[in-house]
Design a protein around this motif. Structure first.
Motif, mmCIF file in Angstrom:
data_model
loop_
_atom_site.group_PDB
_atom_site.id
_atom_site.type_symbol
_atom_site.label_atom_id
_atom_site.label_comp_id
_atom_site.label_asym_id
_atom_site.label_seq_id
_atom_site.Cartn_x
_atom_site.Cartn_y
_atom_site.Cartn_z
ATOM 1 N N SER A 176 24.297 -14.581 -2.299
ATOM 2 C CA SER A 176 24.234 -14.460 -0.836
ATOM 3 C C SER A 176 23.518 -15.637 -0.185
ATOM 4 O O SER A 176 22.746 -16.351 -0.822
ATOM 5 N N PHE A 177 23.805 -15.802 1.100
ATOM 6 C CA PHE A 177 23.109 -16.760 1.969
ATOM 7 C C PHE A 177 23.260 -18.208 1.482
ATOM 8 O O PHE A 177 22.316 -18.999 1.552
ATOM 9 N N GLU A 178 24.460 -18.516 0.976
ATOM 10 C CA GLU A 178 24.730 -19.871 0.504
ATOM 11 C C GLU A 178 25.460 -20.674 1.570
ATOM 12 O O GLU A 178 26.354 -20.153 2.254
ATOM 13 N N LEU A 179 25.101 -21.949 1.680
ATOM 14 C CA LEU A 179 25.799 -22.864 2.574
ATOM 15 C C LEU A 179 26.954 -23.483 1.804
ATOM 16 O O LEU A 179 26.747 -24.194 0.820
ATOM 17 N N ILE A 180 28.190 -23.186 2.220
ATOM 18 C CA ILE A 180 29.377 -23.683 1.539
ATOM 19 C C ILE A 180 30.099 -24.658 2.472
ATOM 20 O O ILE A 180 30.492 -24.294 3.575
ATOM 21 N N GLY A 181 30.273 -25.873 2.020
ATOM 22 C CA GLY A 181 30.929 -26.864 2.863
ATOM 23 C C GLY A 181 29.932 -27.604 3.743
ATOM 24 O O GLY A 181 28.734 -27.307 3.778
ATOM 25 N N GLU A 182 30.434 -28.575 4.461
ATOM 26 C CA GLU A 182 29.584 -29.428 5.282
ATOM 27 C C GLU A 182 29.459 -28.877 6.703
ATOM 28 O O GLU A 182 30.387 -28.291 7.247
ATOM 29 N N ILE A 183 28.281 -29.080 7.272
ATOM 30 C CA ILE A 183 28.034 -28.765 8.685
ATOM 31 C C ILE A 183 28.529 -29.943 9.524
ATOM 32 O O ILE A 183 28.102 -31.083 9.336
ATOM 33 N N LYS A 184 29.438 -29.666 10.445
ATOM 34 C CA LYS A 184 30.005 -30.745 11.247
ATOM 35 C C LYS A 184 29.540 -30.713 12.697
ATOM 36 O O LYS A 184 29.408 -31.745 13.333
ATOM 37 N N ASP A 185 29.334 -29.504 13.243
ATOM 38 C CA ASP A 185 28.860 -29.404 14.622
ATOM 39 C C ASP A 185 28.077 -28.112 14.792
ATOM 40 O O ASP A 185 27.914 -27.321 13.859
ATOM 41 N N ASN A 186 27.588 -27.878 16.024
ATOM 42 C CA ASN A 186 26.735 -26.716 16.290
ATOM 43 C C ASN A 186 27.447 -25.394 16.054
ATOM 44 O O ASN A 186 26.815 -24.396 15.685
ATOM 45 N N SER A 187 28.751 -25.374 16.265
ATOM 46 C CA SER A 187 29.490 -24.124 16.070
ATOM 47 C C SER A 187 29.426 -23.673 14.613
ATOM 48 O O SER A 187 29.476 -22.478 14.326
ATOM 49 N N ASP A 188 29.315 -24.632 13.685
ATOM 50 C CA ASP A 188 29.213 -24.275 12.270
ATOM 51 C C ASP A 188 27.926 -23.510 11.984
ATOM 52 O O ASP A 188 27.900 -22.633 11.119
ATOM 53 N N ILE A 189 26.861 -23.856 12.689
ATOM 54 C CA ILE A 189 25.588 -23.145 12.510
ATOM 55 C C ILE A 189 25.766 -21.667 12.841
ATOM 56 O O ILE A 189 25.326 -20.779 12.108
ATOM 57 N N GLU A 190 26.430 -21.390 13.950
ATOM 58 C CA GLU A 190 26.636 -19.999 14.361
ATOM 59 C C GLU A 190 27.596 -19.287 13.421
ATOM 60 O O GLU A 190 27.431 -18.086 13.157
ATOM 61 N N LEU A 191 28.584 -19.995 12.899
ATOM 62 C CA LEU A 191 29.493 -19.386 11.925
ATOM 63 C C LEU A 191 28.741 -18.949 10.675
ATOM 64 O O LEU A 191 29.014 -17.881 10.110
ATOM 65 N N TYR A 192 27.796 -19.771 10.248
ATOM 66 C CA TYR A 192 26.997 -19.395 9.081
ATOM 67 C C TYR A 192 26.072 -18.226 9.390
ATOM 68 O O TYR A 192 25.824 -17.387 8.518
ATOM 69 N N ARG A 193 25.570 -18.157 10.608
ATOM 70 C CA ARG A 193 24.770 -16.984 10.986
ATOM 71 C C ARG A 193 25.606 -15.711 10.862
ATOM 72 O O ARG A 193 25.132 -14.700 10.357
ATOM 73 N N LYS A 194 26.852 -15.771 11.322
ATOM 74 C CA LYS A 194 27.734 -14.603 11.217
ATOM 75 C C LYS A 194 27.985 -14.250 9.755
ATOM 76 O O LYS A 194 28.007 -13.076 9.383
ATOM 77 N N LYS A 195 28.189 -15.276 8.928
ATOM 78 C CA LYS A 195 28.410 -15.058 7.494
ATOM 79 C C LYS A 195 27.186 -14.400 6.875
ATOM 80 O O LYS A 195 27.303 -13.422 6.115
ATOM 81 N N PHE A 196 25.997 -14.903 7.202
ATOM 82 C CA PHE A 196 24.764 -14.355 6.632
ATOM 83 C C PHE A 196 24.502 -12.936 7.137
ATOM 84 O O PHE A 196 23.981 -12.098 6.390
ATOM 85 N N ARG A 197 24.862 -12.657 8.391
ATOM 86 C CA ARG A 197 24.691 -11.289 8.921
ATOM 87 C C ARG A 197 25.575 -10.307 8.155
ATOM 88 O O ARG A 197 25.156 -9.183 7.873
ATOM 89 N N LYS A 198 26.791 -10.734 7.850
ATOM 90 C CA LYS A 198 27.701 -9.869 7.083
ATOM 91 C C LYS A 198 27.144 -9.615 5.684
ATOM 92 O O LYS A 198 27.168 -8.478 5.174
ATOM 93 N N GLU A 199 26.638 -10.645 5.053
ATOM 94 C CA GLU A 199 26.065 -10.488 3.716
ATOM 95 C C GLU A 199 24.833 -9.595 3.741
ATOM 96 O O GLU A 199 24.633 -8.768 2.834
ATOM 97 N N LEU A 200 24.010 -9.738 4.779
ATOM 98 C CA LEU A 200 22.843 -8.859 4.905
ATOM 99 C C LEU A 200 23.277 -7.418 5.126
ATOM 100 O O LEU A 200 22.686 -6.491 4.549
ATOM 101 N N SER A 201 24.308 -7.197 5.922
ATOM 102 C CA SER A 201 24.808 -5.838 6.161
ATOM 103 C C SER A 201 25.280 -5.199 4.857
ATOM 104 O O SER A 201 25.067 -4.003 4.632
ATOM 105 N N ASP A 202 25.932 -5.984 3.994
ATOM 106 C CA ASP A 202 26.392 -5.456 2.699
ATOM 107 C C ASP A 202 25.211 -5.034 1.830
ATOM 108 O O ASP A 202 25.260 -4.010 1.132
ATOM 109 N N ILE A 203 24.140 -5.812 1.868
ATOM 110 C CA ILE A 203 22.938 -5.474 1.097
ATOM 111 C C ILE A 203 22.293 -4.210 1.650
ATOM 112 O O ILE A 203 21.922 -3.297 0.897
ATOM 113 N N LEU A 204 22.172 -4.135 2.957
ATOM 114 C CA LEU A 204 21.532 -2.976 3.583
ATOM 115 C C LEU A 204 22.377 -1.716 3.416
ATOM 116 O O LEU A 204 21.835 -0.603 3.398
#
Length: 316
Positions: free
Chosen positions: A278-306
């Motif tokens: 969980s919580f792995e950065l996959i691929g390169e960060i290209k712009d600010n929108s990628d940061i938010e996409l990773y937040r969504k990915k991490f939220r989903k992974e946290l929800s699976d754990i919880l």
């Protein structure tokens, strides 16, 4: 342990720092991979029938130098990748965690204490452990720990001609959790998922025996699907039946047969062999929108754990 204090950076700053760190890693990786070409140099001489005193010396020296350089670059690359993991963890993952849980401690490159792993009887035997994203927190008023975990057995075979053959077997790869139980369990109950894939090895660290020194037989619940997917071993049948309620059985089936659970004393232990990291950065960060996409990915992974913790809290 005191809660960590992190000065969060805005997304634009984070994007710039992450891109720089990823760029540095790529700069190191290019010569690291190129050093592998030098190792193949002696084979070039054999293929093209190139011989001579100077050529032979070059073919002997260059591969050794390339191995040495590649080794140093691999160490440096690993250090830079660990630094990137820590930055992502402290500046993105931690913020996501704090949205749902009370964080007592978070270590992006840490994992559960190995002395505890060695004693945990629902885990297979191993001799090398790695892990990441150690979380110690409180969720729904229940204290828990979490980490991604990988356990391996490494062995070396020294043959008669002195060739060294190294074998590595992955014994466990997935998510490992502990949690405080609302009621103390006077004894133990183990629920062991059956694995048909062969990846979840069955080399257990301990075999429990009853008071008459007879090996405990596996308990049947009467739920055919559950009994096909899990083995239940307990210090007493009455204890097992009191814990394995229809609600808990349903929850365990949702968690899947590659799950192992142990309840003993005031602690529950959950090992999910799902090969997730969980919580792995996959691929390169290209712009600010990628940061938010990773937040969504991490939220989903946290929800699976919880969701796993929800099952355990509601049923135990």
């Amino acid at each position: 342990m005191n809660k960590q204090i992190v000065n969060y950076k805005n997304d634009e700053e984070m994007q710039s720092i992450i891109k720089a760190k990823q760029r540095n890693i790529k700069i190191i990786q290019i010569p690291m991979y190129l050093s592998l070409v030098g190792i193949l140099l002696p084979f070039v001489g054999v293929i093209f029938d190139i011989y001579g005193p100077i050529i032979d010396t070059v073919f002997r020296v260059v591969p050794v130098v390339c191995i040495f350089i590649g080794f140093l670059l691999a160490i440096l690359c690993n250090k830079k990748m660990k630094d990137l993991r820590v930055f992502i963890g402290q500046n993105i993952v931690l913020g996501v965690l704090e949205e749902r849980i009370q964080v007592i401690d978070y270590s992006p490159s840490g994992y559960v204490d190995e002395s505890f792993l060695k004693k945990c009887s629902i885990l297979p035997t191993y001799n090398r452990a790695t892990g990441s994203d150690y979380i110690h927190g409180i969720y729904r008023n229940v204290e828990f720990t979490y980490s991604d975990l990988e356990l391996k057995t490494e062995s070396q075979d020294y043959t008669a001609n002195e060739n060294n053959l190294k074998t590595t077997i992955t014994e466990f790869s997935g998510q490992f959790m502990t949690m405080a139980l609302s009621k103390s369990v006077n004894g133990f109950v183990q629920i062991m998922g059956k694995s048909n894939s062969g990846k979840m090895r069955q080399n257990r660290k301990a075999v429990y025996i009853d008071e008459k020194n007879n090996i405990s037989s596996y308990l049947k619940t009467g739920d055919r699907v559950f009994d096909d997917q899990f083995e239940v071993n307990a210090s007493g049948d009455d204890l097992a039946y009191s814990i394995l309620t229809p609600q808990f059985i349903s929850g365990l089936k949702k968690m899947g047969k590659r799950t192992r659970v142990q309840l003993s004393g005031n602690m529950g232990v959950i090992a999910c062999y799902n090969e997730k990291n969980s919580f792995e950065l996959i691929g390169e960060i290209k712009d600010n929108s990628d940061i938010e996409l990773y937040r969504k990915k991490f939220r989903k992974e946290l929800s699976d754990i919880l969701a796993i913790l929800d099952i355990m809290i509601d049923c135990c």
